[in-house]
Scaffold this motif. Sequence first.
Motif, PDB file in Angstrom:
ATOM      1  N   SER A   6      -4.246   3.338   4.129  1.00 59.07           N
ATOM      2  CA  SER A   6      -4.753   2.722   2.638  1.00 59.07           C
ATOM      3  C   SER A   6      -4.875   1.144   3.279  1.00 59.07           C
ATOM      4  O   SER A   6      -5.484   0.496   2.759  1.00 59.07           O
ATOM      5  N   LYS A  32       3.991  11.890  -6.922  1.00 57.02           N
ATOM      6  CA  LYS A  32       2.952  12.664  -7.064  1.00 57.02           C
ATOM      7  C   LYS A  32       3.037  14.053  -7.663  1.00 57.02           C
ATOM      8  O   LYS A  32       2.391  14.671  -8.090  1.00 57.02           O
ATOM      9  N   LYS A  59       0.716  -1.333  -0.038  1.00 58.30           N
ATOM     10  CA  LYS A  59       0.168   0.044  -0.076  1.00 58.30           C
ATOM     11  C   LYS A  59       0.927   1.364  -0.049  1.00 58.30           C
ATOM     12  O   LYS A  59       0.474   2.194   0.563  1.00 58.30           O
ATOM     13  N   LEU A 117      -5.896   5.287 -14.948  1.00 60.21           N
ATOM     14  CA  LEU A 117      -5.844   3.936 -14.344  1.00 60.21           C
ATOM     15  C   LEU A 117      -7.074   3.363 -13.697  1.00 60.21           C
ATOM     16  O   LEU A 117      -7.838   2.376 -14.155  1.00 60.21           O
ATOM     17  N   PHE A 153      -7.373   0.735  -6.310  1.00 62.15           N
ATOM     18  CA  PHE A 153      -7.306   2.335  -6.708  1.00 62.15           C
ATOM     19  C   PHE A 153      -8.459   2.954  -5.675  1.00 62.15           C
ATOM     20  O   PHE A 153      -9.688   2.719  -5.943  1.00 62.15           O
ATOM     21  N   ARG A 154      -8.200   3.494  -4.854  1.00 63.31           N
ATOM     22  CA  ARG A 154      -9.106   3.874  -3.646  1.00 63.31           C
ATOM     23  C   ARG A 154      -9.091   5.616  -3.706  1.00 63.31           C
ATOM     24  O   ARG A 154     -10.103   6.055  -4.383  1.00 63.31           O
ATOM     25  N   LYS A 155      -8.092   6.197  -3.398  1.00 63.06           N
ATOM     26  CA  LYS A 155      -8.194   7.689  -3.276  1.00 63.06           C
ATOM     27  C   LYS A 155      -7.041   8.298  -4.079  1.00 63.06           C
ATOM     28  O   LYS A 155      -7.150   9.242  -4.764  1.00 63.06           O
ATOM     29  N   CYS A 192      -0.272   6.560 -16.721  1.00 62.77           N
ATOM     30  CA  CYS A 192      -0.103   5.812 -15.430  1.00 62.77           C
ATOM     31  C   CYS A 192      -0.744   6.540 -14.200  1.00 62.77           C
ATOM     32  O   CYS A 192      -0.862   6.021 -12.880  1.00 62.77           O
ATOM     33  N   THR A 211       2.739   0.526  -5.055  1.00 64.46           N
ATOM     34  CA  THR A 211       3.429  -0.637  -5.974  1.00 64.46           C
ATOM     35  C   THR A 211       2.634  -0.492  -7.234  1.00 64.46           C
ATOM     36  O   THR A 211       3.218  -0.808  -8.345  1.00 64.46           O
TER      37      THR A 211
HETATM   38  P1  A3P Z   1      -5.073   4.984  -1.274  1.00 60.24           P
HETATM   39  O1  A3P Z   1      -5.623   3.798  -0.225  1.00 60.24           O
HETATM   40  O2  A3P Z   1      -4.502   5.982  -0.053  1.00 60.24           O
HETATM   41  O3  A3P Z   1      -5.826   5.640  -2.016  1.00 60.24           O
HETATM   42  P2  A3P Z   1      -0.411  -0.315  -3.592  1.00 60.24           P
HETATM   43  O4  A3P Z   1      -0.405  -0.342  -5.077  1.00 60.24           O
HETATM   44  O5  A3P Z   1       1.193  -0.680  -3.026  1.00 60.24           O
HETATM   45  O6  A3P Z   1      -1.168  -1.493  -3.079  1.00 60.24           O
HETATM   46  O7  A3P Z   1      -0.950   0.865  -3.055  1.00 60.24           O
HETATM   47  C1  A3P Z   1      -2.120   1.461  -3.228  1.00 60.24           C
HETATM   48  C2  A3P Z   1      -2.414   2.593  -2.915  1.00 60.24           C
HETATM   49  O8  A3P Z   1      -2.005   3.464  -3.936  1.00 60.24           O
HETATM   50  C3  A3P Z   1      -3.723   3.152  -2.875  1.00 60.24           C
HETATM   51  O9  A3P Z   1      -3.751   4.301  -1.731  1.00 60.24           O
HETATM   52  C4  A3P Z   1      -4.259   3.449  -4.017  1.00 60.24           C
HETATM   53  O10 A3P Z   1      -5.332   4.238  -4.196  1.00 60.24           O
HETATM   54  C5  A3P Z   1      -2.822   4.331  -4.762  1.00 60.24           C
HETATM   55  N1  A3P Z   1      -2.776   4.213  -6.151  1.00 60.24           N
HETATM   56  C6  A3P Z   1      -3.099   3.364  -6.763  1.00 60.24           C
HETATM   57  N2  A3P Z   1      -2.724   3.465  -8.036  1.00 60.24           N
HETATM   58  C7  A3P Z   1      -2.197   4.765  -8.174  1.00 60.24           C
HETATM   59  C8  A3P Z   1      -1.580   5.695  -9.228  1.00 60.24           C
HETATM   60  N3  A3P Z   1      -1.756   5.383 -10.408  1.00 60.24           N
HETATM   61  N4  A3P Z   1      -1.400   6.812  -8.743  1.00 60.24           N
HETATM   62  C9  A3P Z   1      -1.222   7.341  -7.323  1.00 60.24           C
HETATM   63  N5  A3P Z   1      -1.713   6.391  -6.391  1.00 60.24           N
HETATM   64  C10 A3P Z   1      -2.239   5.146  -6.867  1.00 60.24           C
END
Ligand code: A3P
Length: 305
Positions: free
Chosen positions: A141, A207, A48, A247, A268-270, A242, A51
């Motif tokens: 997250s 970001k 989280k 996405l 993809f949460r926030k 990306c 990745t």
């Molecule tokens: P949130 O839960 O804060 O929204 P991982 O991929 O390591 O599991 O991490 C997941 C976190 O990365 C989630 O954070 C998710 O929304 C966010 N995430 C996924 N894709 C992303 C992207 N393309 N750009 C920025 N954040 C992203």
Amino acid sequence: EQQDNWDGLPMSKFQGFWCPVFVLHPLLCFQRNFKALDTDVLLASVPKSGTTWLKALLFSIVSRDRFPIDQSPLLATNSHRLVFSLECFYYAEDDDPDLGNLSRPRLFSTHLPHQALPSSLIESNCKIVYVCRNPLDQFISEREFLLKNRLWPDKPYGEVLSLDEAFDMFCDGVQAFGPFWDHLLGYWNASLENPDRVLFLKYEDIKRDPLLKVKKIAEFVGLPFSEEEEKEGLVGDISRLCSFEKLKDLDINKNGIHFGSVKNNSLFRKGDIGDWQNYLTPAMAERMKTTLKAKLSGSGLILDI
Ligand code: A3P
């Protein structure tokens, strides 16, 4: 030493970290059998921490001569199917997955801490890209993800602990692949010792300036953008492809399955910086700041909280 995580996941303190019990066997197979190539690129992270995003970026960067942006496999495939997690690979394939046929450079990911990486990987010249995130956002997250997705529904889970209890565990360093600070410090120190081999990135920095980091990653993996590619706007195209917004809205990520009953949309949460403020009190944040100050003291590593 054994302990259940706050969501009931059984973990064992092994090789200096909290290893989910289901990862123990794949970990040993990975350490024993994996043969790294000098051209391999490994993405490492605490779960989280971004990745899914970094997999998409790395895949787009290394495969850009094979796929124009509008024909990117990312448009129809989640990035976790394009860049395999080595723990999951060894878990699914039972001991000895066939990794020989993957296109070069081979891209992999892992949540293992640096000290648990196979010696073949450490001794090779492969590249390691590490991404970390503000611990409070990582914690929220992960909590939100695990509350929605019971990852191993066939396993006998304990009761889910409250937010306060879960945060106590987090501050005590008890979490899958943790303690959090040890995970970061392992890769941080490796990046200081060998900056050509280990690139240490922060979610928040990517970001804030994705183009800068896309260029940096490309240079690091030995595939810098040419002047012509830059003029064509390829760096911006990759960063937009990306992005969270792009996405998240793809059919494959709205409807596809990650594994078991876990859907891609839960990846993809926030995608925000500082979402922890909607869940945790200022006192909780202070407590984590104090813990981190002590744990990271003298390392030179500073995290945005
Ligand atoms: P949130 O839960 O804060 O929204 P991982 O991929 O390591 O599991 O991490 C997941 C976190 O990365 C989630 O954070 C998710 O929304 C966010 N995430 C996924 N894709 C992303 C992207 N393309 N750009 C920025 N954040 C992203």
